[in-house]
Design an enzyme around this catalytic site. Sequence first.
Site, short mmCIF file in Angstrom:
data_model
loop_
_atom_site.label_atom_id
_atom_site.label_comp_id
_atom_site.label_asym_id
_atom_site.label_seq_id
_atom_site.Cartn_x
_atom_site.Cartn_y
_atom_site.Cartn_z
N GLU A 172 -68.92 -74.70 0.66
CA GLU A 172 -68.81 -75.47 -1.18
C GLU A 172 -69.75 -75.61 -1.78
O GLU A 172 -70.78 -75.59 -1.63
CB GLU A 172 -68.28 -77.07 -0.50
CG GLU A 172 -67.43 -77.23 0.29
CD GLU A 172 -66.82 -78.51 0.77
OE1 GLU A 172 -67.53 -79.90 0.45
OE2 GLU A 172 -65.75 -79.26 1.42
N HIS A 183 -63.50 -81.81 -2.52
CA HIS A 183 -63.32 -83.13 -1.16
C HIS A 183 -63.76 -84.06 -1.36
O HIS A 183 -64.77 -85.02 -1.47
CB HIS A 183 -65.20 -81.69 -0.64
CG HIS A 183 -65.70 -82.61 0.79
ND1 HIS A 183 -66.59 -82.27 1.02
CD2 HIS A 183 -64.40 -83.61 1.64
CE1 HIS A 183 -65.94 -82.82 2.39
NE2 HIS A 183 -65.72 -83.93 2.50
#
Length: 402
Positions: A260, A283
């Site tokens: 990420e 997220h």
Amino acid sequence: MSRIVLFENIHPSAREVFEAAGLTDIQTYKGALSGQELLDAVKGADVVGIRSRTQFDSRVLEHADQLKVLGCFCIGTNQVDLDQAQNHGVPVFNAPFSNTRSVAELVLGEAILLLRRIPEKNLRVHQGFWDKSADGAFEIRGKTLGVIGYGNIGSQVGTLAEALGMRVLYHDVESKLPLSNARVYGSLKQMLAESDVVTLHVPGGQGTHNIMNAEAIAAMKPGSILINASRGTVVDIEALHQALVSGHLAGAALDVFPTEPKSVDEPLKSPLIGMPNVLLTPHIGGSTQESQENIGREVAEKMVSYLRSGATKGAVNFPEVSYYDIQGAVRLLHVHRNVPGAMGGLNNILAQHGINITRQQLQTQGELGYAMTDLDRVPGQDLLDAVRAHPGTVRSDLIFPA
């Protein structure tokens, strides 16, 4: 006075809890730090609060030389070296329940959007097309939801899905009591074959790495949807991409990814970028004002309870001792190696210094033992030095009644 350092824009509810307890020396950082900046920030801190981006490894723990307690203001604790924190006598707390509803709502919202092909329809309108076709668009009512991982979030998703008229199946490696009309499936492959929507709610780690690989995705019902709001490593992204390109899957929604971005302006790298039948979110499963407020309060309350009483209920890496009032002049916290004679050695030192025990509680977890001992009078520094020097002692501190 305990020095508190909070990273990653933790909700103000945490500060409110600390200040209500008289803990006002609080330093906050909007984002995560790394490298020397992080080492400098944690040095001398008694209490540290982080979210998912701050990596608290053994090197950071060594520099956090005064650290008493660490709080993860999120669900996961993968960003912390839990074994090393235990070796330093530092309990770690998290918030395993506070964002359950937020994640569940996101999952069901995404299921509805994908079943109705809303992402594609939305894009077409923005591009100047007025496509009113009902082809490939379905109601959620009457569809089958397959839940992989029937814990706090998975079971909540199932309960809400039933309220929308879905049939709920679930698969879990542990035995879990079904809620409402949910049905347990021992065979993951069979559940995948019957589910119109599959949602993942499993922890990270080797046991779940790429649990949705090419074989598992191929076993899914043709035209079904895959949703992952658990851990980025549980889905084989290349296999998912191929299933979407081939048309085997009708859509997917991912809130977590194997790798990420580390900052707001860093783009996500994924073969799924640009696919009109894929929802990608950064997220944010637990990123609602309600959940962040709840998380801030829950973790801060656990940390205050530890600082005020030594209670470790809810710690993820520590023997759990519940809260009870100090019954004496002072409480001695003793973290030690769980070896024969550890408690005998502690009590002998107390006896040698003429200290009487008014109450004592011991819990062990693996190689670690944790004792809370209330004393009839405040010991001198010589006793504390003797306790800390005793073989097997990891950490020892005093707590005074409020």
